[in-house]
Design a protein around this motif. Sequence first.
Motif, PDB file in Angstrom:
ATOM      1  N   VAL A 164       2.390   8.403   7.422  1.00  0.00           N
ATOM      2  CA  VAL A 164       1.452   7.449   7.203  1.00  0.00           C
ATOM      3  C   VAL A 164       2.307   6.212   8.342  1.00  0.00           C
ATOM      4  O   VAL A 164       3.298   5.407   8.468  1.00  0.00           O
ATOM      5  N   ASP A 183       2.832   3.643  -1.791  1.00  0.00           N
ATOM      6  CA  ASP A 183       3.493   4.678  -2.565  1.00  0.00           C
ATOM      7  C   ASP A 183       4.804   5.158  -2.036  1.00  0.00           C
ATOM      8  O   ASP A 183       5.238   6.423  -3.300  1.00  0.00           O
ATOM      9  N   PHE A 184       5.223   4.971  -1.084  1.00  0.00           N
ATOM     10  CA  PHE A 184       6.296   5.708  -0.637  1.00  0.00           C
ATOM     11  C   PHE A 184       8.147   5.134  -1.004  1.00  0.00           C
ATOM     12  O   PHE A 184       7.974   4.058  -1.509  1.00  0.00           O
ATOM     13  N   MET A 185       8.171   5.536  -1.419  1.00  0.00           N
ATOM     14  CA  MET A 185       9.844   5.129  -2.118  1.00  0.00           C
ATOM     15  C   MET A 185      10.652   5.495  -1.202  1.00  0.00           C
ATOM     16  O   MET A 185      11.461   6.553  -0.426  1.00  0.00           O
ATOM     17  N   ILE A 186      11.170   4.163  -0.022  1.00  0.00           N
ATOM     18  CA  ILE A 186      11.419   3.731   1.476  1.00  0.00           C
ATOM     19  C   ILE A 186      13.654   4.222   1.064  1.00  0.00           C
ATOM     20  O   ILE A 186      14.177   3.540   0.658  1.00  0.00           O
ATOM     21  N   GLU A 187      13.774   5.174   2.453  1.00  0.00           N
ATOM     22  CA  GLU A 187      15.450   5.593   1.167  1.00  0.00           C
ATOM     23  C   GLU A 187      16.404   5.342   2.678  1.00  0.00           C
ATOM     24  O   GLU A 187      17.722   5.175   2.915  1.00  0.00           O
ATOM     25  N   GLY A 188      15.493   5.651   4.103  1.00  0.00           N
ATOM     26  CA  GLY A 188      16.523   4.528   5.338  1.00  0.00           C
ATOM     27  C   GLY A 188      15.061   4.694   6.429  1.00  0.00           C
ATOM     28  O   GLY A 188      14.536   4.311   6.564  1.00  0.00           O
ATOM     29  N   GLN A 191      11.499   3.683  12.814  1.00  0.00           N
ATOM     30  CA  GLN A 191      10.744   4.636  11.856  1.00  0.00           C
ATOM     31  C   GLN A 191      11.214   4.427  10.514  1.00  0.00           C
ATOM     32  O   GLN A 191      13.097   4.512  10.319  1.00  0.00           O
ATOM     33  N   LEU A 192      10.563   5.164   9.379  1.00  0.00           N
ATOM     34  CA  LEU A 192      11.224   4.690   8.389  1.00  0.00           C
ATOM     35  C   LEU A 192      11.051   5.982   7.542  1.00  0.00           C
ATOM     36  O   LEU A 192      10.026   6.885   7.653  1.00  0.00           O
ATOM     37  N   TYR A 193      12.327   6.028   6.742  1.00  0.00           N
ATOM     38  CA  TYR A 193      12.003   7.535   5.981  1.00  0.00           C
ATOM     39  C   TYR A 193      11.945   7.444   4.692  1.00  0.00           C
ATOM     40  O   TYR A 193      12.717   6.270   4.073  1.00  0.00           O
ATOM     41  N   GLY A 194      11.353   8.405   3.852  1.00  0.00           N
ATOM     42  CA  GLY A 194      11.396   7.880   2.090  1.00  0.00           C
ATOM     43  C   GLY A 194      10.511   9.401   1.752  1.00  0.00           C
ATOM     44  O   GLY A 194      10.489  10.214   2.134  1.00  0.00           O
ATOM     45  N   ARG A 195      10.415   8.311   0.144  1.00  0.00           N
ATOM     46  CA  ARG A 195       9.443  10.192  -0.146  1.00  0.00           C
ATOM     47  C   ARG A 195       8.014   9.832  -0.526  1.00  0.00           C
ATOM     48  O   ARG A 195       8.233   8.282  -0.725  1.00  0.00           O
ATOM     49  N   CYS A 196       7.339  10.114  -0.195  1.00  0.00           N
ATOM     50  CA  CYS A 196       5.852   9.894  -1.103  1.00  0.00           C
ATOM     51  C   CYS A 196       5.698  10.401  -1.931  1.00  0.00           C
ATOM     52  O   CYS A 196       6.444  10.782  -2.850  1.00  0.00           O
ATOM     53  N   GLY A 197       4.848   9.617  -2.824  1.00  0.00           N
ATOM     54  CA  GLY A 197       4.347   9.848  -3.885  1.00  0.00           C
ATOM     55  C   GLY A 197       4.774  11.415  -4.562  1.00  0.00           C
ATOM     56  O   GLY A 197       5.072  11.216  -5.508  1.00  0.00           O
ATOM     57  N   GLU A 198       3.825  11.991  -3.954  1.00  0.00           N
ATOM     58  CA  GLU A 198       3.496  13.203  -4.784  1.00  0.00           C
ATOM     59  C   GLU A 198       4.872  13.611  -4.299  1.00  0.00           C
ATOM     60  O   GLU A 198       6.053  14.607  -5.772  1.00  0.00           O
ATOM     61  N   LYS A 225       5.356  14.189   5.196  1.00  0.00           N
ATOM     62  CA  LYS A 225       3.701  13.872   5.451  1.00  0.00           C
ATOM     63  C   LYS A 225       4.047  12.823   6.358  1.00  0.00           C
ATOM     64  O   LYS A 225       5.324  11.452   6.159  1.00  0.00           O
ATOM     65  N   GLN A 248       8.012  12.292  -4.937  1.00  0.00           N
ATOM     66  CA  GLN A 248       9.180  11.794  -5.993  1.00  0.00           C
ATOM     67  C   GLN A 248       8.967  12.224  -7.222  1.00  0.00           C
ATOM     68  O   GLN A 248       9.911  12.492  -7.969  1.00  0.00           O
ATOM     69  N   LEU A 277      15.515   4.148  11.444  1.00  0.00           N
ATOM     70  CA  LEU A 277      15.988   5.041  12.020  1.00  0.00           C
ATOM     71  C   LEU A 277      15.477   3.562  13.278  1.00  0.00           C
ATOM     72  O   LEU A 277      14.503   2.640  13.478  1.00  0.00           O
ATOM     73  N   LEU A 318       5.943   5.647   9.281  1.00  0.00           N
ATOM     74  CA  LEU A 318       6.503   5.924   7.485  1.00  0.00           C
ATOM     75  C   LEU A 318       6.957   7.636   7.219  1.00  0.00           C
ATOM     76  O   LEU A 318       5.819   8.010   7.503  1.00  0.00           O
ATOM     77  N   VAL A 319       7.825   8.262   7.218  1.00  0.00           N
ATOM     78  CA  VAL A 319       8.062   9.618   7.407  1.00  0.00           C
ATOM     79  C   VAL A 319       8.651   9.706   5.691  1.00  0.00           C
ATOM     80  O   VAL A 319       9.788   9.776   5.149  1.00  0.00           O
ATOM     81  N   CYS A 320       7.662  11.718   5.166  1.00  0.00           N
ATOM     82  CA  CYS A 320       7.843  11.967   3.911  1.00  0.00           C
ATOM     83  C   CYS A 320       9.327  13.074   4.442  1.00  0.00           C
ATOM     84  O   CYS A 320       9.341  13.628   4.821  1.00  0.00           O
ATOM     85  N   THR A 321      10.910  12.974   4.108  1.00  0.00           N
ATOM     86  CA  THR A 321      11.606  13.340   4.376  1.00  0.00           C
ATOM     87  C   THR A 321      11.914  14.788   3.378  1.00  0.00           C
ATOM     88  O   THR A 321      12.592  16.175   4.003  1.00  0.00           O
TER      89      THR A 321
END
Lengths: 155, 155
Positions: free
Chosen positions: A116, B135-140, A144-151, A114, A153, B142, A107-110
């Motif tokens: 996980v 705590d990730f906000m998942i957006e997409g 693979q998932l993409y998103g925004r990590c807590g910080e 970061k 956001q 692969l 899971l990758v912060c875009t």
Amino acid sequence: MSQPSDAATVGVNPEFWVKAVRSYWQGGGYRLTEPRQRMLDSMVAYAAPFSAEQLYADMQTVEVVAPGRATVYRTIEQLNGAGWLARIHTQSGEGYVPSFPGHLHHLVCTRCGKVVAFEGCALEGLVERLASQTDFMIEGHLLQLYGRCGECQRV
Amino acid sequence: MSQPSDAATVGVNPEFWVKAVRSYWQGGGYRLTEPRQRMLDSMVAYAAPFSAEQLYADMQTVEVVAPGRATVYRTIEQLNGAGWLARIHTQSGEGYVPSFPGHLHHLVCTRCGKVVAFEGCALEGLVERLASQTDFMIEGHLLQLYGRCGECQRV
DNA sequence: GTCACTGCAAAAGGTTTGCAACGGA
DNA sequence: TCCGTTGCAAACCTTTTGCAGTGAC
């Protein structure tokens, strides 16, 4: 993966990972050399996926004696092949993060990069459905998932 | 994606795809040029994912007048950005296949390279689980599946 | 002592860029 | 005519390779 949890670096506990890779090298006919040790320490310090060239360049500027380009590329290739590095695909290109052998996804912060790792992808249903619909015999997958990590956001 | 189904090329119906991309170029301030048309025809003829360099090289040998390298790279980049080409990750590297804009995933034959697109990835459960755990906000994501197509199972 | 590993430097690929000329709409 | 597009050629960046020397075990 049962490793001490710690968010200091990209997904893995630094010391734990370094130790694990060291013992991988000590077994199996490999050699635990000076340049490799330095590389481990550098890799574990990244907060986001790194590329071979990037690791090479960074080490040139930071270390007094740094590994040569060939060593960096060859070592990364070996660790990736053995599962100690995972290849991460992002919009801005490919990169590696410390990882562990086995069936893992990331899971990758875009925003900050970061990463996980997680287990359990729950794709069995999909695999079954597609196998019957397409006549493919499905053997593996890339997830693979993409998103925004807590910080990130809160920025 | 509602397109006539046809297994002739990599996943998409050739004529349908060519037409669709043509009309994409005709709208939106783009131009439907000679080199681009040739490229469409070449792309649709591949049975497996192709790389930019590969397409360029192949066209040099096959066509009488072939597009320049820059044109090939730039056109591929544009089509990929617009969703008319999908980027495929395989063990032997990256490649492109004709595709359609929208949320699609691909099933790739590890032997012959054939690609089939599919919709519906059923990842909602996983996404929810991870969102609460990390705590990730998942957006997409692969997602790509690997396997053996019908023909390649019998070899 | 053996053999995996290293480092250099060169070669090999792949991709990007500047710019003048071209040609669809 | 206008401006998106092309093509060339050079620059650039990343990755691979050969080989003689080094050092871990």
